[in-house]
Design an enzyme around this catalytic site. Structure first.
Site, PDB file in Angstrom:
ATOM      1  N   CYS A 355       0.827  -1.202   0.000  1.00 54.57           N
ATOM      2  CA  CYS A 355       0.000   0.000   0.000  1.00 54.57           C
ATOM      3  C   CYS A 355       0.869   1.263   0.000  1.00 54.57           C
ATOM      4  O   CYS A 355       1.403   1.615  -1.039  1.00 54.57           O
ATOM      5  CB  CYS A 355      -0.991  -0.051   1.160  1.00 54.57           C
ATOM      6  N   HIS A 484      -3.643  -4.959   0.485  1.00 53.36           N
ATOM      7  CA  HIS A 484      -3.031  -5.495   1.714  1.00 53.36           C
ATOM      8  C   HIS A 484      -3.180  -7.012   1.730  1.00 53.36           C
ATOM      9  O   HIS A 484      -4.138  -7.537   2.322  1.00 53.36           O
ATOM     10  CB  HIS A 484      -3.731  -4.927   2.954  1.00 53.36           C
ATOM     11  N   GLU A 486      -1.804  -9.147   3.434  1.00 49.28           N
ATOM     12  CA  GLU A 486      -1.656  -9.747   4.777  1.00 49.28           C
ATOM     13  C   GLU A 486      -2.993 -10.112   5.414  1.00 49.28           C
ATOM     14  O   GLU A 486      -3.056 -10.967   6.284  1.00 49.28           O
ATOM     15  CB  GLU A 486      -0.880  -8.822   5.724  1.00 49.28           C
TER      16      GLU A 486
HETATM   17  N1  GLN Z   1      -1.935   6.593   2.970  1.00 47.19           N
HETATM   18  C1  GLN Z   1      -2.030   5.839   1.765  1.00 47.19           C
HETATM   19  C2  GLN Z   1      -3.392   5.955   1.101  1.00 47.19           C
HETATM   20  O1  GLN Z   1      -4.344   6.335   1.754  1.00 47.19           O
HETATM   21  C3  GLN Z   1      -1.704   4.389   2.019  1.00 47.19           C
HETATM   22  C4  GLN Z   1      -2.711   3.709   2.858  1.00 47.19           C
HETATM   23  C5  GLN Z   1      -2.215   2.412   3.418  1.00 47.19           C
HETATM   24  O2  GLN Z   1      -1.033   2.132   3.402  1.00 47.19           O
HETATM   25  N2  GLN Z   1      -3.122   1.623   3.957  1.00 47.19           N
HETATM   26  O3  GLN Z   1      -3.533   5.653  -0.040  1.00 47.19           O
END
Ligand code: GLN
Length: 533
Positions: A355, A484, A486
């Site tokens: 992310c 994500h 995970e």
């Molecule tokens: N802050 C970034 C976004 O909102 C990444 C978010 C995250 O890593 N969950 O896109």
């Protein structure tokens, strides 16, 4: 939920942002939950207030007891019937975790609701497990905290049927006898949950203490019929579980992975990331050593202010066998994360960006490989000229709670990405489903330039508009994912981006890739599908 106070915010298929405990339940029970499985005080009050506004209680005085407590029970009974696995059957048993500690002000209506539910459910339909701690002080196991806690729950109306004692070492017989005597339970109703070399051995520890027959007997589960195929599957999982978790652990070679993040003081902030790394390391037969690196310590301004911290952080990054930059929010530490990504690229160290970690890799690539020196994210600088990461157009800018791009969404591998190491890990699947939680994305206006610089966008959403996976071709493993992975990792079925990363870091990627391909073919031949743990 502040990650540094409460730990990670877990995300479900339906986009529910929930307590991290739900991740533990999904991983251990191999189930898929919904946002309704997480009951909070806020949700219950909102529900009762909506009913009151609708007029459902006309003529009545609305109070905590019975309206809030009734709403809690009704919620539990409704959600308990929703299927949670691929059998699509109504579950036979519902596990309710009543969080916190007895006496907490927040949980009082929940304690009362469960007391009433216990009576309503009736004998042999409700079993209460009280979790307590038995500290060892100067070599002596102390039972007083447990005695007091049991007294408190009893006076609140909840009567433990089982007392699970967390302890460092095995409980002495005399300690067990004392707890049984003072808490009015039988010796068999005291279960010792001592620290184990790995948490994955805990289910085996519980089984060895006869927990399964006890549950079966108390809840009258003998009558529950289990289809032979399901029983066979369960037996196979349990056999694999035992093999993987209790054998040969002392033979494992150590694998050093640097986790370069912002919330490193509280490891629970990255709970699912840690679990995914553990699942993958087990599969590769390595002993995982996570080296926690505060990303800010890698930044030049720390060098003069605190040279020891700066050099220690860089030593950790430079000696790691793999570098992971997890998700995160805000600008602090992001220059340090970019420096770590650069190190990984230049030195051919495996890199996994999750992310924010993917966005970091993209910005760094734009600056170093495409000459866009001022490249940044709109999240860090809303007015910068070269925002290679931008706010997603459809995301609500005014309401910040629960409005991110959330939950399960597809990623399609793009034509020409056949060389991708990650694609091979996914068994050459044309598309994959993973969970998301983000507000920003790669700016489509820069894709061409970034690709010319050698970064390939090998996975996109179903419309081809949203960049989901980046990968470097001539690198042992340099992968960034907008999602994500995970959140879907399972003990016996590690998340593929993580498994690829760990295997590359351990030097066994070709072997693991070949094994996965073979497994996928066998599954296909046997007509088995889906994630079996
Ligand atoms: N802050 C970034 C976004 O909102 C990444 C978010 C995250 O890593 N969950 O896109």
């Amino acid at each position: 939920m502040n990650p540094k106070e409460h730990g990670e915010c877990f995300v479900l298929n339906d986009g529910g942002e929930v307590d991290l405990d739900l991740g533990n339940y999904e991983r251990y029970l191999n189930i898929t939950l919904t946002r309704e499985n997480n009951i909070t005080t806020g949700k219950i009050y909102q529900h009762v207030i909506e009913k009151e506004r609708r007029g459902d209680y006309l003529g009545k005085t609305v109070q905590v007891v019975p309206h809030i407590t009734d709403a809690i029970q009704a919620w539990i009974e409704r959600v308990a019937r929703i299927p949670v696995d691929d059998t699509n059957e109504e579950p036979d048993v519902c596990i309710i975790e009543l969080g916190g500690t007895v006496g907490d002000i927040e949980s009082m209506p929940f304690v009362e609701a469960l007391t009433q539910l216990r009576r309503r459910a009736g004998k042999n339909n409700f079993l209460q497990i009280h979790v307590s701690y038995v500290p060892t002080i100067n070599g002596e196991q102390k039972t007083k905290p447990t005695q007091h806690a049991v007294k408190s729950v009893r006076s609140a109306g909840l009567i433990p049927d089982l007392i699970a004692c967390r302890c460092e070492l095995p409980l002495e017989q005399s300690t067990i006898a004392k707890i049984a005597h003072h808490c009015q339970v039988e010796i068999e109703q005291v279960v010792a949950v001592r620290d184990m070399p790995t948490i994955y051995q805990v289910p085996i520890l519980l089984e060895d203490q006869g927990l399964v027959p006890l549950l079966r007997e108390t809840l009258h589960l003998e009558g529950v019929s289990i289809a032979p195929a399901l029983k066979k599957k369960g037996d196979a999982i349990w056999k694999r579980w035992r093999e993987l978790t209790i054998t040969k652990d002392h033979f494992y070679e150590t694998l050093n992975i640097a986790l370069v993040g912002k919330y490193v003081e509280l490891h629970d902030s990255y709970l699912s990331v840690i679990k995914s790394l553990e699942h993958s390391a087990m599969r590769c037969r390595r002993k995982l050593n996570i080296i926690w690196v505060d990303a800010e310590n890698l930044e030049p301004h720390i060098r003069a202010a605190e040279p020891a911290r700066f050099h220690k952080a860089w030593h950790d990054v430079c000696t790691a066998q793999g570098i992971l930059v997890p998700g995160g929010f805000g600008q602090r530490g992001t220059e340090g994360m970019m420096a770590a990504a650069k190190w990984a690229r230049d030195n051919k160290t495996p890199y996994l960006g999750i992310c924010l970690g993917m966005q970091i890799a993209v910005i760094e690539h734009a600056r170093e490989m495409c000459g866009i020196t001022g490249a940044t994210s709109e999240e860090f600088d809303a007015k910068a000229d070269d925002r290679v990461i931008i706010f997603m157009p459809e995301i609500d800018k005014a309401t910040m709670g629960g409005t991110m791009r959330l939950g399960l969404r597809p990623t399609l591998f793009q034509p020409g990405s056949e060389w991708s190491k990650l694609r091979a890990m996914y068994g050459e699947a044309p598309a994959v489903l993973e969970r998301h939680r983000h507000r920003y994305e790669v700016n489509p206006a820069y894709i061409e330039k970034l690709e010319q610089g050698g970064l390939d966008f090998i996975g996109k959403d179903e419309l081809g508009e949203r960049m989901e996976i980046v990968e470097l071709k001539n690198h042992p493993y340099f992968v960034g994912v907008q999602y994500h992975p995970e959140y879907l990792s399972r003990v016996l079925e590690p998340s593929k981006p993580y498994l690829g990363f760990i295997a590359a870091s351990a030097g066994c990627l070709p072997q693991i890739t070949a094994e996965l391909l073979q497994e996928a073919q066998e599954k296909l031949a046997n007509g088995v599908n889906g994630n079996d743990f």
